[in-house]
Design a protein around this motif. Sequence first.
Motif, PDB file in Angstrom:
ATOM      1  N   VAL A   1       0.766  -1.055  -0.078  1.00 57.26           N
ATOM      2  CA  VAL A   1      -0.136  -0.104  -0.004  1.00 57.26           C
ATOM      3  C   VAL A   1       0.857   1.236  -0.145  1.00 57.26           C
ATOM      4  O   VAL A   1       0.664   2.090  -0.619  1.00 57.26           O
ATOM      5  CB  VAL A   1      -0.873   0.048   1.343  1.00 57.26           C
ATOM      6  N   GLU A   2       1.891   1.170   0.908  1.00 55.51           N
ATOM      7  CA  GLU A   2       2.907   2.238   0.754  1.00 55.51           C
ATOM      8  C   GLU A   2       3.463   2.498  -0.665  1.00 55.51           C
ATOM      9  O   GLU A   2       3.630   3.581  -1.010  1.00 55.51           O
ATOM     10  CB  GLU A   2       3.959   2.211   2.035  1.00 55.51           C
ATOM     11  N   LEU A   3       3.931   1.389  -1.253  1.00 57.96           N
ATOM     12  CA  LEU A   3       4.491   1.684  -2.515  1.00 57.96           C
ATOM     13  C   LEU A   3       3.560   2.170  -3.269  1.00 57.96           C
ATOM     14  O   LEU A   3       3.936   3.183  -4.385  1.00 57.96           O
ATOM     15  CB  LEU A   3       5.023   0.450  -3.136  1.00 57.96           C
ATOM     16  N   ILE A   4       2.258   1.864  -3.496  1.00 58.43           N
ATOM     17  CA  ILE A   4       1.133   2.393  -4.435  1.00 58.43           C
ATOM     18  C   ILE A   4       0.897   3.823  -4.200  1.00 58.43           C
ATOM     19  O   ILE A   4       0.773   4.763  -4.936  1.00 58.43           O
ATOM     20  CB  ILE A   4      -0.185   1.655  -4.325  1.00 58.43           C
ATOM     21  N   ARG A   5       0.797   4.058  -2.757  1.00 55.52           N
ATOM     22  CA  ARG A   5       0.690   5.495  -2.254  1.00 55.52           C
ATOM     23  C   ARG A   5       1.672   6.485  -2.676  1.00 55.52           C
ATOM     24  O   ARG A   5       1.268   7.584  -3.063  1.00 55.52           O
ATOM     25  CB  ARG A   5       0.338   5.564  -0.803  1.00 55.52           C
ATOM     26  N   SER A   6       3.011   5.994  -2.613  1.00 57.19           N
ATOM     27  CA  SER A   6       3.977   6.982  -3.074  1.00 57.19           C
ATOM     28  C   SER A   6       4.291   6.968  -4.590  1.00 57.19           C
ATOM     29  O   SER A   6       5.196   7.494  -4.990  1.00 57.19           O
ATOM     30  CB  SER A   6       5.332   6.416  -2.477  1.00 57.19           C
ATOM     31  N   GLY A   7       3.545   6.252  -5.343  1.00 58.35           N
ATOM     32  CA  GLY A   7       3.799   6.184  -6.884  1.00 58.35           C
ATOM     33  C   GLY A   7       5.111   5.354  -7.128  1.00 58.35           C
ATOM     34  O   GLY A   7       5.575   5.412  -8.285  1.00 58.35           O
ATOM     35  N   ARG A   8       5.671   4.335  -6.395  1.00 59.61           N
ATOM     36  CA  ARG A   8       6.733   3.767  -6.752  1.00 59.61           C
ATOM     37  C   ARG A   8       6.643   2.302  -7.015  1.00 59.61           C
ATOM     38  O   ARG A   8       7.426   1.462  -7.293  1.00 59.61           O
ATOM     39  CB  ARG A   8       7.823   3.922  -5.440  1.00 59.61           C
ATOM     40  N   ASN A   9       5.133   1.799  -7.142  1.00 57.04           N
ATOM     41  CA  ASN A   9       4.933   0.639  -7.216  1.00 57.04           C
ATOM     42  C   ASN A   9       5.348  -0.058  -8.500  1.00 57.04           C
ATOM     43  O   ASN A   9       4.545   0.445  -9.577  1.00 57.04           O
ATOM     44  CB  ASN A   9       3.460   0.353  -7.034  1.00 57.04           C
ATOM     45  N   VAL A  10       5.991  -0.890  -8.652  1.00 61.09           N
ATOM     46  CA  VAL A  10       6.129  -1.844 -10.122  1.00 61.09           C
ATOM     47  C   VAL A  10       6.034  -3.377  -9.523  1.00 61.09           C
ATOM     48  O   VAL A  10       6.338  -3.479  -8.515  1.00 61.09           O
ATOM     49  CB  VAL A  10       7.390  -1.626 -10.782  1.00 61.09           C
ATOM     50  N   SER A  11       5.390  -4.256 -10.448  1.00 56.37           N
ATOM     51  CA  SER A  11       5.297  -5.462 -10.214  1.00 56.37           C
ATOM     52  C   SER A  11       6.420  -6.310 -10.573  1.00 56.37           C
ATOM     53  O   SER A  11       7.222  -5.833 -11.496  1.00 56.37           O
ATOM     54  CB  SER A  11       3.841  -6.157 -10.743  1.00 56.37           C
ATOM     55  N   MET A  12       6.587  -7.520 -10.270  1.00 61.61           N
ATOM     56  CA  MET A  12       7.633  -8.314 -10.758  1.00 61.61           C
ATOM     57  C   MET A  12       7.520  -8.652 -12.220  1.00 61.61           C
ATOM     58  O   MET A  12       8.416  -8.693 -12.726  1.00 61.61           O
ATOM     59  CB  MET A  12       7.700  -9.855  -9.875  1.00 61.61           C
ATOM     60  N   ALA A  13       6.444  -8.535 -12.799  1.00 63.39           N
ATOM     61  CA  ALA A  13       6.119  -8.905 -14.029  1.00 63.39           C
ATOM     62  C   ALA A  13       6.400  -7.717 -15.088  1.00 63.39           C
ATOM     63  O   ALA A  13       6.441  -7.849 -16.117  1.00 63.39           O
ATOM     64  CB  ALA A  13       4.617  -9.405 -14.287  1.00 63.39           C
ATOM     65  N   ASP A  14       6.460  -6.342 -14.249  1.00 67.19           N
ATOM     66  CA  ASP A  14       7.006  -5.362 -15.110  1.00 67.19           C
ATOM     67  C   ASP A  14       8.514  -5.424 -15.296  1.00 67.19           C
ATOM     68  O   ASP A  14       9.178  -4.836 -16.084  1.00 67.19           O
ATOM     69  CB  ASP A  14       6.703  -3.928 -13.979  1.00 67.19           C
ATOM     70  N   ASN A  15       9.491  -6.206 -14.338  1.00 66.87           N
ATOM     71  CA  ASN A  15      10.889  -6.214 -14.562  1.00 66.87           C
ATOM     72  C   ASN A  15      11.165  -7.549 -15.084  1.00 66.87           C
ATOM     73  O   ASN A  15      12.152  -7.647 -15.702  1.00 66.87           O
ATOM     74  CB  ASN A  15      11.388  -6.088 -13.155  1.00 66.87           C
ATOM     75  N   VAL A  16      10.461  -8.715 -14.897  1.00 65.27           N
ATOM     76  CA  VAL A  16      10.982 -10.033 -15.379  1.00 65.27           C
ATOM     77  C   VAL A  16      10.026 -10.469 -16.286  1.00 65.27           C
ATOM     78  O   VAL A  16       8.693 -10.308 -16.140  1.00 65.27           O
ATOM     79  CB  VAL A  16      10.898 -10.829 -14.190  1.00 65.27           C
ATOM     80  N   ASP A  17      10.168 -11.102 -17.627  1.00 67.49           N
ATOM     81  CA  ASP A  17       9.656 -11.269 -18.548  1.00 67.49           C
ATOM     82  C   ASP A  17       8.866 -12.694 -18.416  1.00 67.49           C
ATOM     83  O   ASP A  17       9.594 -13.831 -18.376  1.00 67.49           O
ATOM     84  CB  ASP A  17      10.251 -11.295 -19.768  1.00 67.49           C
ATOM     85  N   ILE A  18       7.666 -12.939 -18.158  1.00 67.81           N
ATOM     86  CA  ILE A  18       7.131 -14.228 -17.966  1.00 67.81           C
ATOM     87  C   ILE A  18       5.939 -14.232 -19.155  1.00 67.81           C
ATOM     88  O   ILE A  18       5.155 -15.162 -18.960  1.00 67.81           O
ATOM     89  CB  ILE A  18       6.198 -14.391 -16.610  1.00 67.81           C
ATOM     90  N   SER A  19       6.028 -13.303 -20.293  1.00 66.06           N
ATOM     91  CA  SER A  19       4.921 -13.424 -21.216  1.00 66.06           C
ATOM     92  C   SER A  19       4.887 -14.609 -22.004  1.00 66.06           C
ATOM     93  O   SER A  19       3.926 -15.244 -22.314  1.00 66.06           O
ATOM     94  CB  SER A  19       5.433 -12.518 -22.395  1.00 66.06           C
ATOM     95  N   SER A  20       6.162 -15.479 -22.199  1.00 67.13           N
ATOM     96  CA  SER A  20       6.296 -16.814 -22.890  1.00 67.13           C
ATOM     97  C   SER A  20       5.341 -17.986 -21.956  1.00 67.13           C
ATOM     98  O   SER A  20       4.636 -18.781 -22.586  1.00 67.13           O
ATOM     99  CB  SER A  20       7.543 -17.150 -23.280  1.00 67.13           C
ATOM    100  N   LEU A  21       5.408 -17.832 -20.471  1.00 70.05           N
ATOM    101  CA  LEU A  21       4.709 -18.467 -19.475  1.00 70.05           C
ATOM    102  C   LEU A  21       3.480 -18.568 -19.804  1.00 70.05           C
ATOM    103  O   LEU A  21       2.540 -19.440 -19.736  1.00 70.05           O
ATOM    104  CB  LEU A  21       5.391 -18.462 -18.305  1.00 70.05           C
ATOM    105  N   VAL A  22       2.864 -17.194 -19.923  1.00 70.57           N
ATOM    106  CA  VAL A  22       1.563 -16.942 -19.900  1.00 70.57           C
ATOM    107  C   VAL A  22       0.862 -17.308 -21.206  1.00 70.57           C
ATOM    108  O   VAL A  22      -0.157 -17.906 -21.279  1.00 70.57           O
ATOM    109  CB  VAL A  22       1.277 -15.582 -19.373  1.00 70.57           C
TER     110      VAL A  22
END
Length: 515
Positions: free
Chosen positions: A158-179
């Motif tokens: 919640v703090e990360l989202i509130r501060s605008g610093r939130n990125v998910s693991m899928a924003d940094n690591v490529d899992i597109s082929s798995l999906v």
Amino acid sequence: MCQIQFGLTESEEPTSNLVGISCRKAAMNLFTRNRPTTRPWPLRKHYPLLYLTLLFPRLFLSYFFSLTSDSLFLKTSLSTSPKCPSLGGEKFLWYAPHSGFSNQLSEFKNALLMAAILNRTLLVPSVLDHHAVALGSCPKFWLLSPIEIRISVWNHTVELIRSGRNVSMADNVDISSLVSSSLVRVVDFRVFISSWCSVNVDFACYNELAAHASVLYRLKQCESLLSGMDGDAKCLYAVNEDCRTTVWTYQNGNEDGALDSFQPDEQLKKKKKISYVRKCRDVYNAFGPGSEAESATLLAFGSLFTAPYKGLELHISIHEALSDRRIQTLIDKIGFLPFKPEIISAGKKFAHDIRRAPFLCAQVRLLDGQFKNHWKATFSKLKQTLDGLTQSPLPIPIFMMTNVPESNWTGTYLGELVKDSHQFKLFFLKEKDKLIIQTGKRIVDASHGMKFGTFLKNHDRTGQVKKRCPPGLPDVLLYIEKNICSCASLGFVGTAGSTIAEIIESMRKVGACYS
């Protein structure tokens, strides 16, 4: 075959009497914490501070649960909990990541595996600040309980989202082929809670929501449900086993529920007040069809971190599934997950600027954990490697990634390298460098993680998240450094025992720089 790890005597579970304070005070507590941004290379820590950091969540929970109920946040009971949404009949799995990025990545791989085995959609977590949530470890004698770590992860997310610093693991690591190959199903945690908590808001502007008491109320209720403190078991099944009691397996041929081959002796039981034993349990039998958990919309684990210890795994021992081709394929593919193109291209660009001549990468981690006691051994390994490069043209380029501030280099081998400019030329990246800032912006603009899921909200036709206010920037320095080191043609010297060094070694092994 499993190994027991001894921890603290199982702590008492927090009561289910979730009571609160006024919405205004909740807004202050939930949305105005000034948690400093934690660097991927933390400064030197001292044991008293570490102890207080680990003790505070327990003290806070004890105080929080002891508050009276004469306020707007009345006791949360089954009748007052948010209605469990159907979400299209889908079933989900979430867990509590912790510690540094490398440990979080290891947990993410385990979570992908567990979700696939149980045929559940994985909630892709935010990347947490380095050690913002600390767990402890099974080889030592202290450990946060699953409910405690779930609460800590929720609050920091919640703090990360509130501060605008939130990125998910899928924003940094490529899992597109798995999906795309249907090996796993995933959805961003922010997308999930917007539906689960019935919060129809723009999470990119979360810092403007402090005045919305109804939103705060729903999020506080969600904290209760997601942590497992309260709620309908048909809605959420909270897994309270951790590495002190359980090794999760899958189709390993051993008896389900068998005791570990090694148990604590009577002297250790008495000394550490250990009253439990550790068992091997098949995760499919425990939470799959026919189990109590199978009907729950959301299955919530605590930590899914595991690591080898004396030849065996601490918590999850699933390395093959020969009778399940789909899971075996997934195991093979998650062995190495590449970073997203924005990060890879940034690393290659910096490496290209260096490698007009071949260069060496040195990862020197000396200020946290076990590493602060290994200065001599780490420098000795680096010196030995450099002494072997006698045939290389001078000066030898060295890309240095270290958590030792330059002000502390005097009198160390790092200081000697800087002084010997005839033989060595050192290269660095810093958080405020233009390349780091630009890459962070590209990651935010791409919003890769928010594109996964079947019930996405607040998207336009192109799949891009609508941003009505400027977000903060994620810290991508460590990820780019790893990619640079994967391109070091003169070799790589890493700190023994560092998970960061292990990831770099795996990237070099698969030729990540050249793929």
